[in-house]
Design a protein around this motif. Structure first.
Motif, PDB file in Angstrom:
ATOM      1  N   ALA B 194       0.857  -1.188   0.000  1.00  0.00           N
ATOM      2  CA  ALA B 194       0.000   0.000   0.000  1.00  0.00           C
ATOM      3  C   ALA B 194       0.894   1.239   0.000  1.00  0.00           C
ATOM      4  O   ALA B 194       2.098   1.141   0.221  1.00  0.00           O
ATOM      5  CB  ALA B 194      -0.898  -0.021   1.232  1.00  0.00           C
ATOM      6  N   ARG B 195       0.283   2.378  -0.288  1.00  0.00           N
ATOM      7  CA  ARG B 195       1.079   3.609  -0.309  1.00  0.00           C
ATOM      8  C   ARG B 195       0.288   4.734   0.363  1.00  0.00           C
ATOM      9  O   ARG B 195      -0.897   4.923   0.091  1.00  0.00           O
ATOM     10  CB  ARG B 195       1.380   3.995  -1.760  1.00  0.00           C
ATOM     11  N   ILE B 196       0.972   5.446   1.250  1.00  0.00           N
ATOM     12  CA  ILE B 196       0.339   6.619   1.874  1.00  0.00           C
ATOM     13  C   ILE B 196       0.483   7.758   0.872  1.00  0.00           C
ATOM     14  O   ILE B 196       1.586   8.237   0.623  1.00  0.00           O
ATOM     15  CB  ILE B 196       1.003   6.945   3.223  1.00  0.00           C
ATOM     16  N   VAL B 197      -0.625   8.139   0.264  1.00  0.00           N
ATOM     17  CA  VAL B 197      -0.546   9.149  -0.797  1.00  0.00           C
ATOM     18  C   VAL B 197      -0.687  10.561  -0.233  1.00  0.00           C
ATOM     19  O   VAL B 197      -0.399  11.537  -0.915  1.00  0.00           O
ATOM     20  CB  VAL B 197      -1.573   8.906  -1.923  1.00  0.00           C
ATOM     21  N   ARG B 198      -1.166  10.646   1.005  1.00  0.00           N
ATOM     22  CA  ARG B 198      -1.198  11.943   1.686  1.00  0.00           C
ATOM     23  C   ARG B 198      -1.079  11.659   3.174  1.00  0.00           C
ATOM     24  O   ARG B 198      -1.911  10.954   3.734  1.00  0.00           O
ATOM     25  CB  ARG B 198      -2.519  12.654   1.374  1.00  0.00           C
ATOM     26  N   LEU B 203      -7.123  11.278  10.964  1.00  0.00           N
ATOM     27  CA  LEU B 203      -8.061  10.303  10.380  1.00  0.00           C
ATOM     28  C   LEU B 203      -7.377   9.620   9.190  1.00  0.00           C
ATOM     29  O   LEU B 203      -6.659  10.282   8.431  1.00  0.00           O
ATOM     30  CB  LEU B 203      -9.328  11.040   9.894  1.00  0.00           C
ATOM     31  N   SER B 204      -7.625   8.316   9.062  1.00  0.00           N
ATOM     32  CA  SER B 204      -7.113   7.601   7.885  1.00  0.00           C
ATOM     33  C   SER B 204      -8.267   7.264   6.955  1.00  0.00           C
ATOM     34  O   SER B 204      -9.266   6.685   7.404  1.00  0.00           O
ATOM     35  CB  SER B 204      -6.441   6.284   8.297  1.00  0.00           C
ATOM     36  N   ILE B 205      -8.137   7.643   5.691  1.00  0.00           N
ATOM     37  CA  ILE B 205      -9.087   7.139   4.689  1.00  0.00           C
ATOM     38  C   ILE B 205      -8.360   6.036   3.921  1.00  0.00           C
ATOM     39  O   ILE B 205      -7.294   6.269   3.348  1.00  0.00           O
ATOM     40  CB  ILE B 205      -9.555   8.236   3.703  1.00  0.00           C
ATOM     41  N   ILE B 206      -8.942   4.845   3.964  1.00  0.00           N
ATOM     42  CA  ILE B 206      -8.358   3.707   3.246  1.00  0.00           C
ATOM     43  C   ILE B 206      -9.158   3.553   1.956  1.00  0.00           C
ATOM     44  O   ILE B 206     -10.386   3.377   2.005  1.00  0.00           O
ATOM     45  CB  ILE B 206      -8.446   2.396   4.072  1.00  0.00           C
ATOM     46  N   ALA B 207      -8.476   3.620   0.824  1.00  0.00           N
ATOM     47  CA  ALA B 207      -9.194   3.631  -0.453  1.00  0.00           C
ATOM     48  C   ALA B 207      -8.392   2.896  -1.526  1.00  0.00           C
ATOM     49  O   ALA B 207      -7.228   2.529  -1.315  1.00  0.00           O
ATOM     50  CB  ALA B 207      -9.445   5.073  -0.890  1.00  0.00           C
ATOM     51  N   TYR B 208      -9.043   2.678  -2.656  1.00  0.00           N
ATOM     52  CA  TYR B 208      -8.326   2.206  -3.856  1.00  0.00           C
ATOM     53  C   TYR B 208      -9.099   2.681  -5.084  1.00  0.00           C
ATOM     54  O   TYR B 208     -10.272   3.043  -5.005  1.00  0.00           O
ATOM     55  CB  TYR B 208      -8.139   0.685  -3.857  1.00  0.00           C
ATOM     56  N   GLY B 209      -8.401   2.671  -6.221  1.00  0.00           N
ATOM     57  CA  GLY B 209      -9.038   3.046  -7.481  1.00  0.00           C
ATOM     58  C   GLY B 209      -9.467   4.511  -7.489  1.00  0.00           C
ATOM     59  O   GLY B 209      -8.814   5.377  -6.908  1.00  0.00           O
ATOM     60  N   VAL B 229      -5.893  14.797   7.477  1.00  0.00           N
ATOM     61  CA  VAL B 229      -6.404  13.495   7.026  1.00  0.00           C
ATOM     62  C   VAL B 229      -5.345  12.753   6.208  1.00  0.00           C
ATOM     63  O   VAL B 229      -4.772  13.305   5.264  1.00  0.00           O
ATOM     64  CB  VAL B 229      -7.701  13.659   6.203  1.00  0.00           C
ATOM     65  N   GLU B 230      -5.116  11.509   6.585  1.00  0.00           N
ATOM     66  CA  GLU B 230      -4.188  10.657   5.834  1.00  0.00           C
ATOM     67  C   GLU B 230      -4.979   9.836   4.814  1.00  0.00           C
ATOM     68  O   GLU B 230      -6.074   9.355   5.120  1.00  0.00           O
ATOM     69  CB  GLU B 230      -3.454   9.719   6.812  1.00  0.00           C
ATOM     70  N   VAL B 231      -4.408   9.667   3.611  1.00  0.00           N
ATOM     71  CA  VAL B 231      -5.063   8.838   2.596  1.00  0.00           C
ATOM     72  C   VAL B 231      -4.125   7.687   2.239  1.00  0.00           C
ATOM     73  O   VAL B 231      -2.976   7.909   1.844  1.00  0.00           O
ATOM     74  CB  VAL B 231      -5.416   9.647   1.324  1.00  0.00           C
ATOM     75  N   VAL B 232      -4.615   6.467   2.427  1.00  0.00           N
ATOM     76  CA  VAL B 232      -3.837   5.274   2.096  1.00  0.00           C
ATOM     77  C   VAL B 232      -4.443   4.628   0.854  1.00  0.00           C
ATOM     78  O   VAL B 232      -5.629   4.277   0.845  1.00  0.00           O
ATOM     79  CB  VAL B 232      -3.823   4.258   3.261  1.00  0.00           C
ATOM     80  N   ALA B 243       0.166  -4.240   7.115  1.00  0.00           N
ATOM     81  CA  ALA B 243       1.087  -3.475   7.960  1.00  0.00           C
ATOM     82  C   ALA B 243       0.912  -1.974   7.753  1.00  0.00           C
ATOM     83  O   ALA B 243       0.791  -1.209   8.725  1.00  0.00           O
ATOM     84  CB  ALA B 243       2.523  -3.902   7.693  1.00  0.00           C
ATOM     85  N   THR B 244       0.874  -1.545   6.489  1.00  0.00           N
ATOM     86  CA  THR B 244       0.761  -0.106   6.209  1.00  0.00           C
ATOM     87  C   THR B 244      -0.576   0.438   6.695  1.00  0.00           C
ATOM     88  O   THR B 244      -0.644   1.528   7.263  1.00  0.00           O
ATOM     89  CB  THR B 244       0.935   0.140   4.689  1.00  0.00           C
ATOM     90  N   VAL B 245      -1.641  -0.335   6.505  1.00  0.00           N
ATOM     91  CA  VAL B 245      -2.976   0.105   6.926  1.00  0.00           C
ATOM     92  C   VAL B 245      -3.048   0.171   8.454  1.00  0.00           C
ATOM     93  O   VAL B 245      -3.488   1.174   9.035  1.00  0.00           O
ATOM     94  CB  VAL B 245      -4.059  -0.834   6.347  1.00  0.00           C
ATOM     95  N   PHE B 246      -2.593  -0.878   9.121  1.00  0.00           N
ATOM     96  CA  PHE B 246      -2.641  -0.895  10.596  1.00  0.00           C
ATOM     97  C   PHE B 246      -1.791   0.236  11.165  1.00  0.00           C
ATOM     98  O   PHE B 246      -2.173   0.904  12.119  1.00  0.00           O
ATOM     99  CB  PHE B 246      -2.135  -2.228  11.152  1.00  0.00           C
TER     100      PHE B 246
END
Lengths: 335, 324
Positions: B194-198, B203-209, B229-232, B243-246
Motif C-alpha cells: 500500500a502507499r500513503i498518498v497523503r 483520520l485515515s481514509i483507506i481507499a483504492y481506485g 487526514v491521511e489517505v492510504v 502493515a501499512t494500513v494498521f
C-alpha cells in the motif's frame, strides 16, 4: 444411438494398416490396465475401503487407449475422468495413478484433489476439473501457445457428450477453428450424462455434425473398436500437425456403470446394457487378437493375471499410506 | 520523466514487457488493428504482429481459458476484457481453473486479465460494474487496482512477472483524467504494498481506485476545516498490505474505508474486520465505510450519482468520525 453401431450384428474389428502386431499387443495391455483398475477399485469401493468416488470408465477403454496411442511424447493430452487408459498409454506408473486417486501422502496433488485430476507436466498430461468442458479452452490455449512458439505438437482433448453441451465446448472449439490450432477433440458419447439420456441432451443427429458449424472436419466412429479409434485419431492428429487445424471426432460407446459407483444406473434400460455388453471394447479386441493369431487365449489370461496382481498389490499398498499432513492445506495457494 | 495518463502508462507497461520478453503476448476482443475499445493497445499490432496481438471472438471463457492453457505451455498471456463486466462469462475459468492450478498441480499460471471497470459515465448496469470483490474472495487470484499512472505501470509490470493469475482493474474514469510523471523503462511496484498518498494525523481514509482521488479531494477540504487526514491507497487487494494500513490507523486512531463497489461483502468489509480484529485498541471512533448503494449501477445520471459514493458522502462520514 448413432447409426454406426445401431445394428444387431456385432461388427468385426476393422484392422488398420497403421498398426503392427506389437502395437496391437500394447493396446490390449493398456486397455486391460484401465479395465482392471476399475474392477479393483469398484471392489474396494464395495468393501468400504476406497477413498473418494470411483468413476468407472468400463466401456470407454478403446477410446482413450486407441487415441492416446497415436501421440508422440512431446504432444500434450487433456483427458477427462473416463480416460484412465490414456494415463497408462502416457506411461504414468500405476503407483502414481493410485496415489493421486486416493489422495495419499506422496501424491502429486499433495492431497488437495483426487481421482484423475492431477497433471504430469513431464508426460504432458493435464487432468480435468469436475466442471467438464472447462478444460477445452485451456487445451486450445496450450495448442495456441505451441503454434505461437512454432513447436509442431498436437493437443488431444476429450469430453463426454454431456460436457459437449457446455458453453465452453463451443467457445473453445470455435476459437481453435478460427486460429487453426493443432487441436483434436474427441467426444466420448456414452449415452448418458449422469441420468440424462442423449435425447434430452441435444437435438442434432450426430454431434460430429457440429463440426460443419465450426468449419472443421468431424466424424462419428465406433468407440468400441480400438483400431477404428486409432485410425480416426491418426488422421486428425496428422492434419493438426500439418497446420490444417482442429478436428472433431465423436466416438460412440456406452457407460457400462453408473455415473460413479454410488449410482446403480437403474434408469438405464436393461436391453441397452445387454446390447452394449456384446460390444465390450476389451472383449471385442481380445477376440480379434485371438482370431488373427496375434495372441492366444492363454497369453491374454496370463497378461490379465499379471496386471490384476500388480493392481491389487499397488492399491493395497497405497491404501496403507497416510494422507498428507494437515499443513499441506496451507501451501501453494500462491506460488 | 514523461507525463502520462493512466491509459498511456498501462500501454507503456505492456509495450515494455513485450519488448523485454517475447513470451508475453496479448489476446482480447478488438485489440489488434482497432487497438481495443479504449485504445490501450493502439499501435501494438504494427510493432508486435498478429501473432502476439490476437483478436479473439466474443468468447471470454475461451480468452481466459486460452490464456491459462498458453501459460501452462510456457507463455505469459495478458488478456483484455473489453469491459471487466464481461469477465462474468469467463468466471469459471478464473475461479475454478486459474485459481486452483498452483494449489492442485504446483504449476504456475502467469496470466494477467486486465480491463476497465467502474461507473460515472452513464454506461448502465453492464458497463459500469466494480467486479474486484468477487475475485478477492477467491483464494489463488491476485487482485490489483491502481489509482495513479506510475503505480499502474509498476503494478502491471509486477503482475506480468508474477507466477500467479492476476486480475488488474483499471477505472475507466481515470484513464484520461489522471496524468503524472511516469518513470521510463524498468519500473516495478511490488504487489501487496500500500502507499500513503497523503500523510495526516487525525483520520485515515483507506481507499483504492477512483476513490483515492475523491479521498484526496475530501482530505484537502477537511484541511480547510482544520483536520489532518491521511489517505492510504491500498493498490492491491490481494495480497493485502495489512502493515501499512494498521500502522496508519494506529497513528490516527480514526478510519473511514471507501470503495466504489457496492457495500455489502465489499472489500471494505474485509479491511474493517481486520482492523477491528487487530487494531481495535487504537480506535477512538467506529470504523465507517463509504461505498456504493447495494444496487446494479443505474444509467440515468441522477440515479447513478445517487447510487455511487461521492465526495459529499465521504466528506460527511469523515466529519462524523472526526467529531465522534
Amino acid at each position: 444411438m448413432a447409426d454406426v453401431v445401431a445394428t444387431a450384428e456385432i461388427p468385426e474389428i476393422v484392422p488398420t494398416s497403421l498398426l503392427n502386431d506389437q502395437q496391437r499387443v500394447a493396446l490390449l495391455r493398456w486397455m486391460l490396465h484401465a479395465r482392471i483398475f476399475d474392477e479393483v477399485t469398484i471392489r474396494l469401493y464395495r468393501q468400504g475401503k476406497m477413498f473418494g468416488s470411483v468413476f468407472a470408465q468400463i466401456g470407454h477403454e478403446a477410446i482413450s487407449v486407441g487415441s492416446a496411442a497415436v501421440l508422440q511424447p512431446e504432444d500434450a493430452i487433456f483427458p477427462m475422468h473416463r480416460d484412465l487408459g490414456a494415463h497408462f498409454v502416457r506411461g504414468v506408473p500405476l503407483r502414481t495413478i493410485a496415489l493421486n486417486h486416493l489422495a495419499r501422502q506422496g501424491s502429486m496433488m499433495r492431497g488437495t484433489d483426487g481421482t484423475g485430476h492431477y497433471a504430469d507436466p513431464q508426460r504432458k498430461l493435464y487432468g480435468n476439473i469436475s466442471h467438464l468442458g472447462a478444460m477445452i479452452p485451456v487445451a486450445v490455449g496450450y495448442a495456441l501457445a505451441a503454434q505461437l512458439k512454432g513447436e509442431p505438437i498436437v493437443v488431444l482433448n476429450y469430453i463426454g457428450e454431456g460436457g459437449a453441451q457446455t458453453g465452453e465446448f463451443h467457445e473453445g472449439l470455435n476459437f481453435a477453428a478460427v486460429r487453426k490450432a493443432p487441436f483434436v477433440l474427441i467426444i466420448e458419447n456414452n449415452q448418458y450424462a449422469y441420468s440424462t439420456p442423449t435425447t434430452e441432451e441435444y437435438a442434432c443427429k450426430k454431434l460430429s455434425d457440429r463440426a460443419i458449424g465450426y468449419g472443421i472436419p468431424g466424424e462419428t466412429i465406433d468407440g468400441t473398436d480400438v483400431e477404428r479409434v486409432y485410425e480416426a485419431t491418426f488422421y486428425a492428429v496428422e492434419r493438426a500437425r500439418n497446420g490444417e487445424g482442429p478436428s472433431l471426432i465423436e466416438a460412440i460407446c456406452m457407460r457400462m456403470r453408473g455415473h460413479a459407483e454410488h449410482d446403480n444406473a437403474s434408469y438405464v434400460p436393461r436391453e441397452l446394457l445387454e446390447y452394449w455388453k456384446k460390444r465390450d471394447p476389451l472383449l471385442r479386441y481380445q477376440r480379434f487378437l485371438i482370431d488373427n493369431g496375434i495372441l492366444s487365449e492363454a497369453e491374454i489370461q496370463q497378461m490379465r493375471r499379471e496386471i490384476e496382481a500388480e493392481t491389487v498389490r499397488v492399491l493395497d499398498d497405497v491404501l496403507q499410506l497416510p494422507f498428507p499432513p494437515a499443513e499441506e492445506a496451507f501451501k501453494n495457494v500462491f506460488l | 520523466m514523461p507525463t502520462m495518463t493512466l491509459l498511456q502508462a498501462i500501454s507503456d507497461a505492456l509495450r515494455y514487457e513485450m519488448r523485454r520478453d517475447e513470451r508475453v503476448f496479448l489476446l482480447g476482443e478488438d485489440i489488434a488493428e482497432f487497438g481495443g475499445a479504449f485504445k490501450v493497445t493502439k499501435g501494438f499490432v504494427e510493432e508486435f504482429g498478429k501473432q502476439r496481438v490476437i483478436n479473439t471472438p466474443i468468447s471470454e471463457a475461451a480468452i481466459i481459458g486460452g490464456a491459462i492453457g498458453a501459460a501452462l505451455n510456457g507463455l505469459i498471456p495478458v488478456a483484455e476484457m473489453q469491459f471487466m463486466d464481461f469477465i462474468t462469462n469467463g468466471f469459471n475459468q478464473l475461479v475454478n481453473v486459474a485459481a486452483t492450478t498452483a494449489y492442485r498441480w504446483g504449476l504456475p499460471v502467469p496470466i494477467v486479465v486486465r480491463g476497465p471497470v467502474g461507473g460515472g459515465m452513464s454506461a448502465g448496469p453492464f458497463h459500469s460494474r466494480s467486479a474486484e470483490a468477487w475475485f478477492a474472495h477467491t483464494p489463488g487470484l491476485k487482485v490489483v487496482f491502481p489509482a495513479f499512472p506510475a503505480d499502474a505501470k509498476g503494478l502491471l509490470i509486477a503482475a506480468i512477472r508474477d507466477p500467479n493469475p492476476v486480475l488488474f482493474f483499471e477505472h475507466k474514469g481515470l484513464y484520461r483524467k489522471i496524468r503524472e510523471d511516469v518513470p521510463e523503462g524498468e519500473h516495478v511496484v511490488p504487489l501487496g504494498t500500500a502507499r500513503i498518498v497523503r500523510p495526516g494525523a487525525d483520520l485515515s481514509i483507506i481507499a483504492y481506485g477512483r476513490m483515492v482521488h475523491i479521498a484526496l479531494e475530501v482530505a484537502a477540504r477537511l484541511e480547510d476545516e482544520g483536520a489532518s487526514v491521511e489517505v492510504v491507497d491500498i493498490r492491491t487487494l490481494v495480497p493485502f498490505d495489512e502493515a501499512t494500513v494498521f500502522d496508519s490507523v494506529k497513528r490516527t486512531n480514526r478510519v473511514v474505508i471507501t470503495h466504489e463497489a457496492t457495500l455489502t461483502a465489499g472489500f471494505g468489509a474485509e479491511i474493517a474486520a481486520r482492523i477491528a480484529d487487530k487494531a481495535f485498541e487504537y480506535l477512538d471512533a467506529p470504523i465507517r465505510r463509504v461505498a456504493a448503494f447495494d444496487a446494479p449501477v443505474p444509467m440515468a445520471p441522477p440515479l447513478e450519482q445517487a447510487m455511487l459514493p461521492s465526495a459529499e458522502k465521504l466528506l460527511d462520514t469523515c466529519r462524523q468520525v472526526l467529531e465522534y
